[in-house]
Motif scaffolding. Sequence first.
Motif, PDB file in Angstrom:
ATOM      1  N   ILE A 156       0.827  -1.202   0.000  1.00  0.00           N
ATOM      2  CA  ILE A 156       0.000   0.000   0.000  1.00  0.00           C
ATOM      3  C   ILE A 156       0.865   1.258   0.000  1.00  0.00           C
ATOM      4  N   ASN A 157       2.056   1.198   0.568  1.00  0.00           N
ATOM      5  CA  ASN A 157       2.914   2.365   0.669  1.00  0.00           C
ATOM      6  C   ASN A 157       3.658   2.686  -0.622  1.00  0.00           C
ATOM      7  N   SER A 158       3.719   1.751  -1.585  1.00  0.00           N
ATOM      8  CA  SER A 158       4.469   2.023  -2.805  1.00  0.00           C
ATOM      9  C   SER A 158       3.686   2.975  -3.711  1.00  0.00           C
ATOM     10  N   ARG A 159       4.403   3.977  -4.197  1.00  0.00           N
ATOM     11  CA  ARG A 159       3.786   4.976  -5.068  1.00  0.00           C
ATOM     12  C   ARG A 159       4.456   4.916  -6.420  1.00  0.00           C
ATOM     13  N   LEU A 160       3.648   5.028  -7.458  1.00  0.00           N
ATOM     14  CA  LEU A 160       4.177   4.991  -8.813  1.00  0.00           C
ATOM     15  C   LEU A 160       4.152   6.388  -9.422  1.00  0.00           C
ATOM     16  N   PRO A 161       5.097   6.682 -10.313  1.00  0.00           N
ATOM     17  CA  PRO A 161       5.055   7.970 -11.008  1.00  0.00           C
ATOM     18  C   PRO A 161       3.763   8.097 -11.816  1.00  0.00           C
ATOM     19  N   PRO A 162       3.322   9.317 -12.095  1.00  0.00           N
ATOM     20  CA  PRO A 162       2.032   9.506 -12.771  1.00  0.00           C
ATOM     21  C   PRO A 162       1.967   8.956 -14.195  1.00  0.00           C
TER      22      PRO A 162
ATOM     23  N   TYR B 289       1.570  -2.896 -11.881  1.00  0.00           N
ATOM     24  CA  TYR B 289       2.891  -3.240 -11.367  1.00  0.00           C
ATOM     25  C   TYR B 289       3.629  -4.194 -12.314  1.00  0.00           C
ATOM     26  N   ASP B 290       2.887  -5.069 -12.981  1.00  0.00           N
ATOM     27  CA  ASP B 290       3.493  -5.947 -13.984  1.00  0.00           C
ATOM     28  C   ASP B 290       4.005  -5.118 -15.165  1.00  0.00           C
ATOM     29  N   ALA B 291       3.231  -4.118 -15.557  1.00  0.00           N
ATOM     30  CA  ALA B 291       3.646  -3.237 -16.652  1.00  0.00           C
ATOM     31  C   ALA B 291       4.933  -2.502 -16.279  1.00  0.00           C
ATOM     32  N   LYS B 292       5.006  -2.032 -15.051  1.00  0.00           N
ATOM     33  CA  LYS B 292       6.202  -1.319 -14.600  1.00  0.00           C
ATOM     34  C   LYS B 292       7.420  -2.237 -14.615  1.00  0.00           C
ATOM     35  N   ARG B 293       7.247  -3.464 -14.132  1.00  0.00           N
ATOM     36  CA  ARG B 293       8.366  -4.420 -14.151  1.00  0.00           C
ATOM     37  C   ARG B 293       8.819  -4.708 -15.574  1.00  0.00           C
TER      38      ARG B 293
END
Length: 130
Positions: A6-12, A66-70
Amino acid sequence: MSAKSINSRLPPEVNRILYVRNLPFKITSEELYQIFGKYGAVYQLRLGERGRDTKGTAFVVYEDIYDAKRAVDHLSGFNVGGRYLVCMYYQPAKFERRANAEEKKKELEELRRQVKAKKQQLANNANQTE
């Protein structure tokens, strides 16, 4: 702790849709599923058409952001068939601006053609009246 905490934040700019460039022209959808499927469930894959200016490109839609980011983190610069992949997040506004610019360029070319034809017509009329 998982990457999806929950604490992880992704760039916009991060989203589920990836735009991939510099693909080998002969790559198949199955090969792309094998490459991109290693990083998570692929919801949809659209390969650019061979006969158009979209060849060598693809859109990959993941079910999870998150899969897309990886996938972007691991596959940007990845060598496939002697070509290095360029993976980025799809940004609709950027693509819309590019499409508008191409449309305006075509309009400008058409206007130039019309002006050239009109000048030629006026020159022909001037030669006939002399």
